[in-house]
Design a protein around this motif. Structure first.
Motif, PDB file in Angstrom:
ATOM      1  N   GLU A 196       0.904  -1.281  -0.141  1.00  0.00           N
ATOM      2  CA  GLU A 196       0.051   0.194   0.149  1.00  0.00           C
ATOM      3  C   GLU A 196       0.667   1.252  -0.106  1.00  0.00           C
ATOM      4  O   GLU A 196       0.388   2.367   0.029  1.00  0.00           O
ATOM      5  N   TYR A 197       2.171   1.030   0.265  1.00  0.00           N
ATOM      6  CA  TYR A 197       3.040   2.281   0.344  1.00  0.00           C
ATOM      7  C   TYR A 197       4.115   2.124  -0.772  1.00  0.00           C
ATOM      8  O   TYR A 197       4.723   3.225  -1.094  1.00  0.00           O
ATOM      9  N   MET A 198       4.479   1.216  -1.196  1.00  0.00           N
ATOM     10  CA  MET A 198       5.557   1.298  -2.167  1.00  0.00           C
ATOM     11  C   MET A 198       5.099   0.591  -3.543  1.00  0.00           C
ATOM     12  O   MET A 198       4.219  -0.029  -3.705  1.00  0.00           O
ATOM     13  N   PRO A 199       5.444   1.309  -4.656  1.00  0.00           N
ATOM     14  CA  PRO A 199       4.904   0.830  -5.747  1.00  0.00           C
ATOM     15  C   PRO A 199       5.126  -0.508  -6.263  1.00  0.00           C
ATOM     16  O   PRO A 199       4.163  -0.945  -7.218  1.00  0.00           O
ATOM     17  N   SER A 200       6.320  -1.286  -6.013  1.00  0.00           N
ATOM     18  CA  SER A 200       6.483  -2.587  -6.291  1.00  0.00           C
ATOM     19  C   SER A 200       7.609  -3.090  -5.437  1.00  0.00           C
ATOM     20  O   SER A 200       8.213  -2.305  -4.833  1.00  0.00           O
ATOM     21  N   ARG A 201       7.674  -4.405  -5.550  1.00  0.00           N
ATOM     22  CA  ARG A 201       8.360  -5.017  -4.574  1.00  0.00           C
ATOM     23  C   ARG A 201      10.120  -4.926  -5.176  1.00  0.00           C
ATOM     24  O   ARG A 201      10.849  -4.649  -4.119  1.00  0.00           O
ATOM     25  N   SER A 202      10.041  -4.818  -6.470  1.00  0.00           N
ATOM     26  CA  SER A 202      11.391  -4.557  -6.821  1.00  0.00           C
ATOM     27  C   SER A 202      12.168  -3.379  -6.560  1.00  0.00           C
ATOM     28  O   SER A 202      12.963  -2.994  -6.361  1.00  0.00           O
ATOM     29  N   PHE A 203      11.021  -2.458  -6.271  1.00  0.00           N
ATOM     30  CA  PHE A 203      11.467  -1.025  -5.848  1.00  0.00           C
ATOM     31  C   PHE A 203      12.123  -0.995  -4.464  1.00  0.00           C
ATOM     32  O   PHE A 203      12.957  -0.415  -4.191  1.00  0.00           O
ATOM     33  N   PHE A 204      11.622  -1.948  -3.761  1.00  0.00           N
ATOM     34  CA  PHE A 204      12.069  -1.931  -2.434  1.00  0.00           C
ATOM     35  C   PHE A 204      13.474  -2.866  -2.353  1.00  0.00           C
ATOM     36  O   PHE A 204      14.432  -2.143  -1.830  1.00  0.00           O
ATOM     37  N   THR A 205      13.320  -3.907  -3.349  1.00  0.00           N
ATOM     38  CA  THR A 205      14.814  -4.659  -3.311  1.00  0.00           C
ATOM     39  C   THR A 205      16.009  -3.647  -3.726  1.00  0.00           C
ATOM     40  O   THR A 205      17.072  -3.808  -3.448  1.00  0.00           O
ATOM     41  N   ASP A 206      15.425  -2.959  -4.977  1.00  0.00           N
ATOM     42  CA  ASP A 206      16.342  -2.011  -5.669  1.00  0.00           C
ATOM     43  C   ASP A 206      16.942  -1.126  -4.731  1.00  0.00           C
ATOM     44  O   ASP A 206      18.025  -0.586  -4.906  1.00  0.00           O
ATOM     45  N   GLY A 207      16.034  -0.554  -3.928  1.00  0.00           N
ATOM     46  CA  GLY A 207      16.454   0.462  -3.016  1.00  0.00           C
ATOM     47  C   GLY A 207      17.326  -0.242  -1.998  1.00  0.00           C
ATOM     48  O   GLY A 207      18.265   0.644  -1.373  1.00  0.00           O
ATOM     49  N   VAL A 208      17.368  -1.347  -1.489  1.00  0.00           N
ATOM     50  CA  VAL A 208      18.224  -1.754  -0.464  1.00  0.00           C
ATOM     51  C   VAL A 208      19.481  -1.993  -1.126  1.00  0.00           C
ATOM     52  O   VAL A 208      20.741  -1.636  -0.602  1.00  0.00           O
ATOM     53  N   ILE A 209      19.617  -2.454  -2.246  1.00  0.00           N
ATOM     54  CA  ILE A 209      20.726  -2.605  -3.078  1.00  0.00           C
ATOM     55  C   ILE A 209      21.689  -1.250  -3.484  1.00  0.00           C
ATOM     56  O   ILE A 209      22.687  -1.199  -3.090  1.00  0.00           O
ATOM     57  N   ALA A 210      20.708  -0.330  -3.825  1.00  0.00           N
ATOM     58  CA  ALA A 210      21.345   1.041  -3.802  1.00  0.00           C
ATOM     59  C   ALA A 210      21.867   1.516  -2.525  1.00  0.00           C
ATOM     60  O   ALA A 210      22.997   2.223  -2.682  1.00  0.00           O
ATOM     61  N   ALA A 211      21.194   1.393  -1.477  1.00  0.00           N
ATOM     62  CA  ALA A 211      21.617   2.063  -0.366  1.00  0.00           C
ATOM     63  C   ALA A 211      22.813   1.184   0.175  1.00  0.00           C
ATOM     64  O   ALA A 211      23.921   1.974   0.629  1.00  0.00           O
ATOM     65  N   LEU A 212      23.040   0.016  -0.282  1.00  0.00           N
ATOM     66  CA  LEU A 212      24.223  -0.895   0.092  1.00  0.00           C
ATOM     67  C   LEU A 212      25.408  -0.260  -0.718  1.00  0.00           C
ATOM     68  O   LEU A 212      26.551  -0.001  -0.140  1.00  0.00           O
ATOM     69  N   GLY A 213      25.135   0.067  -1.988  1.00  0.00           N
ATOM     70  CA  GLY A 213      25.987   0.315  -2.747  1.00  0.00           C
ATOM     71  C   GLY A 213      27.022   1.690  -2.423  1.00  0.00           C
ATOM     72  O   GLY A 213      27.947   2.016  -2.857  1.00  0.00           O
ATOM     73  N   GLU A 214      25.947   2.609  -1.624  1.00  0.00           N
ATOM     74  CA  GLU A 214      26.604   3.774  -1.195  1.00  0.00           C
ATOM     75  C   GLU A 214      28.035   3.822  -0.183  1.00  0.00           C
ATOM     76  O   GLU A 214      28.835   4.350   0.253  1.00  0.00           O
ATOM     77  N   GLN A 215      27.983   2.335   0.306  1.00  0.00           N
ATOM     78  CA  GLN A 215      28.883   2.167   1.594  1.00  0.00           C
ATOM     79  C   GLN A 215      29.649   0.926   1.069  1.00  0.00           C
ATOM     80  O   GLN A 215      30.734   0.620   1.771  1.00  0.00           O
ATOM     81  N   PHE A 216      29.390   0.000   0.158  1.00  0.00           N
ATOM     82  CA  PHE A 216      29.973  -1.120  -0.021  1.00  0.00           C
ATOM     83  C   PHE A 216      30.145  -1.191  -1.440  1.00  0.00           C
ATOM     84  O   PHE A 216      29.496  -0.680  -2.297  1.00  0.00           O
ATOM     85  N   SER A 217      31.294  -2.023  -1.848  1.00  0.00           N
ATOM     86  CA  SER A 217      31.324  -2.416  -3.265  1.00  0.00           C
ATOM     87  C   SER A 217      30.615  -3.724  -3.280  1.00  0.00           C
ATOM     88  O   SER A 217      30.978  -4.814  -3.151  1.00  0.00           O
ATOM     89  N   VAL A 218      29.363  -3.457  -4.148  1.00  0.00           N
ATOM     90  CA  VAL A 218      28.417  -4.779  -4.118  1.00  0.00           C
ATOM     91  C   VAL A 218      28.881  -5.555  -5.313  1.00  0.00           C
ATOM     92  O   VAL A 218      28.807  -5.060  -6.420  1.00  0.00           O
ATOM     93  N   GLU A 219      28.956  -6.750  -5.127  1.00  0.00           N
ATOM     94  CA  GLU A 219      29.480  -7.684  -6.091  1.00  0.00           C
ATOM     95  C   GLU A 219      28.219  -8.773  -6.172  1.00  0.00           C
ATOM     96  O   GLU A 219      28.199  -9.768  -5.378  1.00  0.00           O
ATOM     97  N   PRO A 220      27.343  -8.727  -7.294  1.00  0.00           N
ATOM     98  CA  PRO A 220      26.272  -9.731  -7.345  1.00  0.00           C
ATOM     99  C   PRO A 220      27.148 -11.146  -7.421  1.00  0.00           C
ATOM    100  O   PRO A 220      28.071 -11.296  -8.267  1.00  0.00           O
ATOM    101  N   THR A 221      26.346 -12.216  -6.829  1.00  0.00           N
ATOM    102  CA  THR A 221      26.980 -13.599  -6.938  1.00  0.00           C
ATOM    103  C   THR A 221      25.910 -14.600  -7.116  1.00  0.00           C
ATOM    104  O   THR A 221      24.720 -14.519  -6.439  1.00  0.00           O
ATOM    105  N   ASP A 222      26.008 -15.479  -7.899  1.00  0.00           N
ATOM    106  CA  ASP A 222      25.010 -16.339  -8.568  1.00  0.00           C
ATOM    107  C   ASP A 222      24.963 -17.411  -7.431  1.00  0.00           C
ATOM    108  O   ASP A 222      26.008 -17.739  -6.857  1.00  0.00           O
ATOM    109  N   ILE A 223      23.675 -17.967  -6.980  1.00  0.00           N
ATOM    110  CA  ILE A 223      23.774 -18.822  -5.996  1.00  0.00           C
ATOM    111  C   ILE A 223      24.424 -20.196  -6.332  1.00  0.00           C
ATOM    112  O   ILE A 223      24.860 -20.950  -5.584  1.00  0.00           O
ATOM    113  N   GLU A 224      24.334 -20.578  -7.444  1.00  0.00           N
ATOM    114  CA  GLU A 224      25.032 -21.980  -7.990  1.00  0.00           C
ATOM    115  C   GLU A 224      26.465 -21.718  -7.522  1.00  0.00           C
ATOM    116  O   GLU A 224      27.108 -22.719  -7.445  1.00  0.00           O
ATOM    117  N   THR A 225      27.072 -20.743  -8.149  1.00  0.00           N
ATOM    118  CA  THR A 225      28.387 -20.332  -7.943  1.00  0.00           C
ATOM    119  C   THR A 225      28.690 -20.475  -6.395  1.00  0.00           C
ATOM    120  O   THR A 225      29.883 -21.328  -5.935  1.00  0.00           O
TER     121      THR A 225
END
Lengths: 158, 253
Positions: free
Chosen positions: B189-218
């Motif tokens: 009811e407050y956020m336009p989409s779920r991905s908006f939330f998850t993308d927001g978390v990743i963006a906020a992390l990127g301000e402090q960390f060097s974020v490296e996507p890692t595949d679960i299979e790897t």
């Protein structure tokens, strides 16, 4: 006022020396002399080849009200630096790591009913396990009360 | 005590944060992965699982089943119950839940002691950035968000690592006798989409960390530690029937 303050500090330091408590220029958590300390905030009291282990006043203060203590089995082995149980507070769960290696000969069963003893009496009634030491030489790698006090001070001021 | 702030780090100084994003992974599998990463690597991790199936009750390490769960309806409806390796409360999770978990070593956040207060301050600032502009969402000390309760929180400290798992509920279902509907709201009811939330978390992390996507299979194929056995487990029907028929003060499963 200044004389009253210095008089209070004098008697406070005398009382602290009698009770074997270290004093600090600021109001930090209690640290006891005659104990050894790990950098993960556990203490150990050694008597012969037997050791009593618990978490420090600094640790219990930061964790908050303890609601559960996970205890190891009597007879199990512990090794220095590795976890043997956990303390759960209203805020978080924290591994408890053994400062020494050996065999667990006794656990504090009272903590099952009164986990708050860890907060109220971290160095006495809140003890967690007793260990028969396998290598007393490991104690040399632990901190004494002065070093641990400084360690906590540096952590809090970092 | 100086609180650790969520400050923007220079790109040269940012510690590495490995990111695993998943969707619909069963929560038991997710928790096994988290426990393995925590116990066998010393890296910083962010694990995001967007929705989970089947609906599952998840309890903290010390939760008493008989006090927190209505066992008979659970047995009747065959709802799985998982006891996780970390602390925190009890929640039922489903496709409407987004999980965000951080595993961080002592050096991950400058000045942050691995204790609840510091961890809550840091995470509160991070989520503050994510929710900025979407109403009164602020992480409170007990893990609930101010005014609107949308999450549960689990913080655990493991030697030099700390672990924080947040389950954000987009919808809410409870098997507990407690009534949460008077303060719980739906995130959607407050956020336009779920991905908006998850993308927001990743963006906020990127301000402090060097974020490296890692595949679960790897992640799973890189794991050489065949001796690791997770403590997170699903309670069996026999476990639950035993609890229902016995006093749990004598049995903790």
């Amino acid at each position: 006022m200044a004389m009253a303050t210095s008089s209070r500090l004098f008697w406070a330091s005398r009382a602290a020396a009698y009770l074997r408590i270290s004093t600090f220029p600021r109001a930090f958590s209690t640290v006891l002399k005659d104990l050894k300390y790990a950098d993960t905030h556990e203490w150990v009291k050694v008597e012969g080849d037997s050791a009593t282990v618990g978490i420090t006043d600094h640790a219990q203060d930061h964790l908050g009200d303890v609601v559960f203590v996970e205890l190891p089995e009597v007879g199990s082995s512990v090794s220095q630096g590795n976890n043997f149980g956990a303390v759960e507070s209203v805020k978080a769960t924290s591994d408890v790591n053994s400062p020494v290696s050996g065999e667990v000969v006794e656990v504090n069963e009272k903590l099952s009913e009164e986990p708050g003893l860890v907060n109220a009496s971290p160095y006495d009634k809140g003890w967690i396990i007793k260990v028969k030491l396998s290598d007393s030489g490991e104690l040399n790698s632990l901190m004494d009360d002065e070093k641990y006090s400084k360690f906590c001070e540096e952590e809090d001021n970092h | 005590m100086a609180a650790a702030g969520l400050t923007r780090a220079t790109s040269a100084a940012r510690p590495l944060m490995r990111l695993v994003t998943m969707s619909g992974v069963p929560v038991l599998q997710q928790l096994h992965l988290e426990e393995r990463l925590l116990r066998t690597t010393g890296d910083n991790w962010c694990i995001i699982n967007d929705g989970t199936a089947p609906p599952t009750i998840v309890m903290g390490v010390s939760g008493r089943v008989s006090e927190l769960v209505e066992i008979q309806p659970v047995l009747r409806d065959q709802v799985p119950i998982v006891r996780r390796f970390s602390g925190g409360g009890t929640v039922i999770v489903d496709q409407g839940t987004v999980f965000v978990t951080f595993i961080c070593n002592k050096a991950a956040v400058t000045g942050l002691q691995p204790f609840p207060r510091d961890i809550m301050t840091w995470s509160g600032q991070l989520y503050g950035k994510v929710f900025d502009g979407f109403g009164e969402f602020h992480l409170r000390e007990n893990g609930r968000l101010k005014q609107h309760h949308v999450s549960t929180l689990s913080i655990s400290i493991f030697k030099y690592l700390w672990f924080m798992s947040t389950s954000i509920m987009l919808t809410a279902m409870y098997y507990s006798a407690r009534k949460h509907t008077d303060f719980l709201c739906r995130m959607k009811e407050y956020m336009p989409s779920r991905s908006f939330f998850t993308d927001g978390v990743i963006a906020a992390l990127g301000e402090q960390f060097s974020v490296e996507p890692t595949d679960i299979e790897t992640v799973l194929s890189d794991d050489d530690d065949d001796e690791f056995v997770p403590s997170t487990k699903m309670l069996s029907e026999q476990d639950l029937e035993g609890i229902a028929s016995s006093k749990e003060s004598l049995i903790r499963v």
